[in-house]
Design a protein around this motif. Structure first.
Motif, short mmCIF file in Angstrom:
data_model
loop_
_atom_site.label_atom_id
_atom_site.label_comp_id
_atom_site.label_asym_id
_atom_site.label_seq_id
_atom_site.Cartn_x
_atom_site.Cartn_y
_atom_site.Cartn_z
N ILE A 1 39.04 54.99 37.22
CA ILE A 1 39.39 53.98 38.23
C ILE A 1 40.78 53.45 37.85
N PRO A 2 41.70 53.32 38.81
CA PRO A 2 43.05 52.86 38.45
C PRO A 2 43.01 51.46 37.82
N ASN A 3 43.98 51.20 36.95
CA ASN A 3 44.08 49.87 36.33
C ASN A 3 45.05 48.99 37.11
N MET A 4 44.83 47.70 37.04
CA MET A 4 45.77 46.68 37.49
C MET A 4 46.23 46.85 38.94
N ILE B 1 31.28 42.57 46.67
CA ILE B 1 31.65 43.47 47.77
C ILE B 1 31.50 44.94 47.35
N PHE B 2 31.99 45.25 46.10
CA PHE B 2 31.88 46.65 45.62
C PHE B 2 30.42 47.04 45.34
N GLY B 3 29.68 46.11 44.76
CA GLY B 3 28.40 46.47 44.15
C GLY B 3 27.24 46.48 45.12
N ALA C 1 46.94 35.27 33.02
CA ALA C 1 46.29 34.09 32.42
C ALA C 1 45.98 34.35 30.94
N VAL C 2 45.49 35.56 30.62
CA VAL C 2 45.13 35.85 29.22
C VAL C 2 46.40 35.82 28.34
N ILE C 3 47.49 36.41 28.85
CA ILE C 3 48.73 36.45 28.06
C ILE C 3 49.29 35.03 27.86
N ARG D 1 21.47 36.37 33.75
CA ARG D 1 20.41 36.85 34.65
C ARG D 1 20.99 37.87 35.64
N TRP D 2 22.21 37.61 36.09
CA TRP D 2 22.85 38.55 37.03
C TRP D 2 22.93 39.95 36.41
N VAL D 3 23.53 40.04 35.21
CA VAL D 3 23.75 41.38 34.64
C VAL D 3 22.46 42.00 34.11
N THR E 1 33.64 37.76 43.68
CA THR E 1 33.62 38.20 45.09
C THR E 1 33.85 39.72 45.17
N GLU E 2 34.84 40.22 44.40
CA GLU E 2 35.10 41.67 44.39
C GLU E 2 33.85 42.44 44.00
N LYS E 3 33.23 41.98 42.91
CA LYS E 3 32.06 42.71 42.38
C LYS E 3 30.92 42.72 43.41
N LEU F 1 46.49 38.33 38.21
CA LEU F 1 46.42 36.92 37.79
C LEU F 1 45.61 36.78 36.50
N GLY F 2 44.56 37.61 36.37
CA GLY F 2 43.70 37.52 35.19
C GLY F 2 44.45 37.88 33.92
N LEU F 3 45.17 39.01 33.95
CA LEU F 3 45.88 39.43 32.74
C LEU F 3 47.01 38.43 32.41
N SER G 1 43.29 28.05 36.71
CA SER G 1 43.57 29.41 37.19
C SER G 1 42.48 30.38 36.75
N VAL G 2 41.99 30.21 35.52
CA VAL G 2 40.96 31.13 35.02
C VAL G 2 39.69 31.02 35.90
N ILE G 3 39.36 29.81 36.34
CA ILE G 3 38.18 29.67 37.21
C ILE G 3 38.45 30.35 38.56
N GLU H 1 28.71 48.52 30.22
CA GLU H 1 29.85 48.01 29.41
C GLU H 1 30.70 47.07 30.26
N PHE H 2 30.90 47.45 31.55
CA PHE H 2 31.64 46.54 32.44
C PHE H 2 31.01 45.15 32.43
N ASN H 3 29.65 45.11 32.37
CA ASN H 3 28.95 43.82 32.49
C ASN H 3 29.33 42.82 31.39
N TRP H 4 29.86 43.33 30.26
CA TRP H 4 30.35 42.38 29.26
C TRP H 4 31.51 41.55 29.81
N HIS H 5 32.21 42.11 30.81
CA HIS H 5 33.39 41.44 31.36
C HIS H 5 33.04 40.07 31.98
N PRO H 6 32.11 40.02 32.97
CA PRO H 6 31.73 38.68 33.46
C PRO H 6 31.05 37.82 32.42
N VAL H 7 30.20 38.43 31.56
CA VAL H 7 29.46 37.62 30.57
C VAL H 7 30.45 36.92 29.63
#
Ligand code: HEM
Ligand code: HEM
Length: 276
Positions: free
Chosen positions: A111-114, A181-183, A125-127, A27-29, A177-179, A121-123, A167-169, A44-50
């Motif tokens: 937009i700069p990466n990482m 603040i930015f959005g 956790a994925v690794i 519903r958010w996206v 929170t970032e989104k 912490l996210g990357l 950690s993932v949560i 396309e970014f919205n796939w990230h939270p979904v």
């Protein structure tokens, strides 16, 4: 199972919190944001939270508690291992696609990466999750791995699995929170517009889901019956030694063990197959 009613209550609450979180993120996206597309833009970014919420959080949570479902106890341990590994693999695939979506969007928009703590912490956790998957398959699905290695590695596997899940949560809460603040520009996040309240509730639901999964996964009395015996042997310093297993099993009152009647040696062999 001891306290079956409590287990079912915790399970229903966890699945409800998980499902409602998924509804909230969609519903958010779809309603508050730009929708979903694979076009290099915000959709396309919205796939990230979904994908992180449905896959990396929800599917991983279900994978963690799958051994605890009493109606699966008549299935073989091997079958349950495949289900546990398969769900974790699916969660990993969702997480990887979610990473591709956000990197692709950042690269397209210059937009700069990482740069953020969330991304570090996210990357990580994925690794580490990928590593946990490979080690899990190597230890518990490849038949040649020695039983003593499997038993010695299990406490680390469980600890790192629960640490990763938690950690993932935490990472998701930082991202949310970032989104926000930015959005949120006009009105801003601090003005508490409906989107801010709605997405704050999503964060609360994710914490609730995580807390319930951790509760279920840390109750020893809700383990598969054979695994409860392993746990008591481990906590008594017994390891996987067959004679100790046999004597522990033979101390069980008639009919109370997972395998029905039979001599302790037979049960001990069955134990090898079940636990490892
Ligand atoms: C960016 C991982 C969940 C919002 C990133 C990046 C990574 C990442 C590695 C960096 C991408 C780059 O530098 O190009 C994760 C992981 C999550 C997760 C592992 C698992 C839970 C979320 C959620 C949201 C979110 C639920 C909510 C919308 C963001 C935002 C960015 C971002 C706004 C761009 C700003 C930044 O780089 O920090 N994420 N994320 N993330 N993520 Fe997540
Ligand atoms: C148990 C996490 C991958 C095999 C567990 C537990 C957690 C966990 C938290 C404890 C569950 C409980 O006490 O009920 C993870 C994570 C993985 C992963 C996060 C992926 C990143 C794998 C894989 C295998 C595997 C690929 C291969 C079959 C097992 C086994 C147990 C276990 C045999 C013991 C279950 C029991 O008897 O209590 N895992 N796991 N895991 N996992 Fe994994």
């Amino acid at each position: 199972m001891e306290n079956l009613k409590h287990f079912l209550l915790a399970l229903c609450a966890a699945t409800a919190a998980g499902f409602v979180s998924i509804i909230f993120v969609f519903r958010w996206v779809l309603y508050f944001k730009e929708g979903l597309a694979w076009d290099g833009g915000l959709a396309e970014f919205n796939w990230h939270p979904v994908l992180t919420v449905t896959g990396f959080i929800f599917l991983q949570g279900i994978a963690i508690i799958v051994y605890r479902l009493p109606w699966t106890w008549q299935c073989s341990k091997l079958m349950m291992k495949f289900i546990h590994a398969g769900l974790n693999l699916l969660a990993f695939v969702f997480a990887v696609i979610a990473m591709v979506a956000v990197f692709d969007f950042h690269n397209g928009a210059n937009i700069p990466n990482m740069y953020s703590l969330h991304s570090w912490l996210g990357l990580t956790a994925v690794i580490l999750y990928g590593l946990q998957l490979v080690l899990g398959v190597g230890m518990y699905l490849i038949p040649v791995t020695p039983v003593s290695w499997r038993a010695a590695f299990m406490p680390l596997h469980v600890y790192s699995g629960l640490l990763l899940f938690t950690s993932v949560i935490a990472v998701a809460l930082m991202g949310i929170t970032e989104k926000l603040i930015f959005g949120l520009k006009d009105p801003k996040y601090k003005d508490s517009p409906p989107e801010a309240i709605f997405v704050n509730v999503l964060g609360v639901l994710l914490v609730l889901f995580g807390g319930l999964i951790l509760w279920i996964a840390t109750r020893t009395s809700w383990k598969r019956p054979s695994d409860q015996i392993l746990h008591s042997l481990h906590t008594n310093g017994g390891g996987e030694d067959n004679s100790k297993v046999a004597s522990a099993l033979s101390q069980l009152p008639d009919g109370s063990d997972a395998y029905g009647a039979g001599d302790a040696r037979k049960r001990s062999n069955k134990f090898d197959e079940q636990v490892n």
